[in-house]
Design a protein around this motif. Structure first.
Motif, PDB file in Angstrom:
ATOM      1  N   SER A  18       0.715  -1.156   0.002  1.00 56.15           N
ATOM      2  CA  SER A  18      -0.112  -0.023   0.049  1.00 56.15           C
ATOM      3  C   SER A  18       1.084   1.079  -0.071  1.00 56.15           C
ATOM      4  N   HIS A  65      -3.966   0.713   5.216  1.00 51.83           N
ATOM      5  CA  HIS A  65      -3.662   2.012   4.842  1.00 51.83           C
ATOM      6  C   HIS A  65      -3.562   2.618   6.376  1.00 51.83           C
ATOM      7  N   ASP A 156      -7.911   4.090  -2.398  1.00 54.79           N
ATOM      8  CA  ASP A 156      -8.245   2.817  -3.374  1.00 54.79           C
ATOM      9  C   ASP A 156      -9.444   2.990  -4.387  1.00 54.79           C
ATOM     10  N   HIS A 197      -2.495   1.899  -4.434  1.00 53.08           N
ATOM     11  CA  HIS A 197      -1.371   1.173  -4.803  1.00 53.08           C
ATOM     12  C   HIS A 197      -0.980   1.505  -6.209  1.00 53.08           C
TER      13      HIS A 197
HETATM   14 ZN    ZN Z   1      -5.327  -0.672   0.015  1.00 56.00          ZN
END
Ligand code: ZN
Ligand code: ZN
Length: 216
Positions: A18, A65, A156, A197
């Protein structure tokens, strides 16, 4: 654009790689966005870049995260902010992480203040970050947009390879993700989009990959 300091360091952390970002927002100062794991590695990068962290922001409440949040708060005595709609994920962070990593990551971060749907901006040192509500992947997903510096951190919501953050959780919403992506793609074309990401991309580049999200 601006001549204010604006370096962005992307630090992939943890098993899910991440992206933790160190974002320069003033004279030798930075905010940490999404401290997902590997606290020592993040601290090394802060020292290397010669930036002192002023605050921590999370784009959403997933453990990958957040995991290094508590220890970074303890190390630097700095506030932590995220959106209230992901509070339920924060509450289960430790259990989820134990299940996934088979190790106890320690306590969840202590949230100094939760943003709500009325919070429009977050001012930290030289930077004004507009909080764009971008739910879908999680209900409390937000994007942090620095108009002056032409950068946005979207978590994300979407990725530069054309994929999107998972929307199969019971609390996720694909239609919301679509609407949220459309919001981000309305920003100026040279805005640099930093995802949770993978690599970054400009709005212009992403528009070609997410035509399905902008068409009616
Ligand atoms: Zn993530
Ligand atoms: Zn996520």
């Amino acid at each position: 654009m601006t001549d204010k300091p604006s370096r962005v360091f992307r630090i992939p952390v943890g098993q899910l790689q991440s992206n933790c970002y160190i974002y320069e927002v003033g004279q030798q100062s930075a905010v940490i966005i999404d401290p997902g794991d590997d606290d020592q590695y993040i601290i090394e990068n802060l020292l290397k870049s010669d930036l002192a962290p002023a605050a921590i922001l999370a784009t959403h409440g997933h453990f990958d995260h957040l995991l290094a949040g508590f220890s970074l708060q303890a190390a630097f005595n700095i506030p932590f902010y995220m959106h209230s709609a992901d509070k339920f994920l924060l509450t289960r962070m430790r259990q989820t992480a134990i299940h996934f990593k088979e190790a106890d990551p320690g306590p969840e971060p202590i949230i100094t203040k939760f943003f709500d749907n009325k919070t429009q901006e977050f001012i930290v040192l030289d930077a004004t970050l507009t909080i764009i509500l971008t739910p879908g992947h999680t209900p409390g997903s937000v994007s942090y947009y620095d108009k002056e510096r032409g950068v946005v951190f979207v978590g994300d919501l979407l990725f530069s390879d054309g994929s999107i953050g998972e929307v199969t959780h019971a609390y996720s919403s694909r239609p919301d993700t679509k609407a949220s992506i459309a919001k981000i793609l309305q920003l100026p074309e040279d805005t640099v989009v930093y995802s949770g990401h993978g690599e970054e991309a400009t709005v212009a580049e992403l528009k070609e990959k997410f035509t399905w999200a902008v068409s009616a």
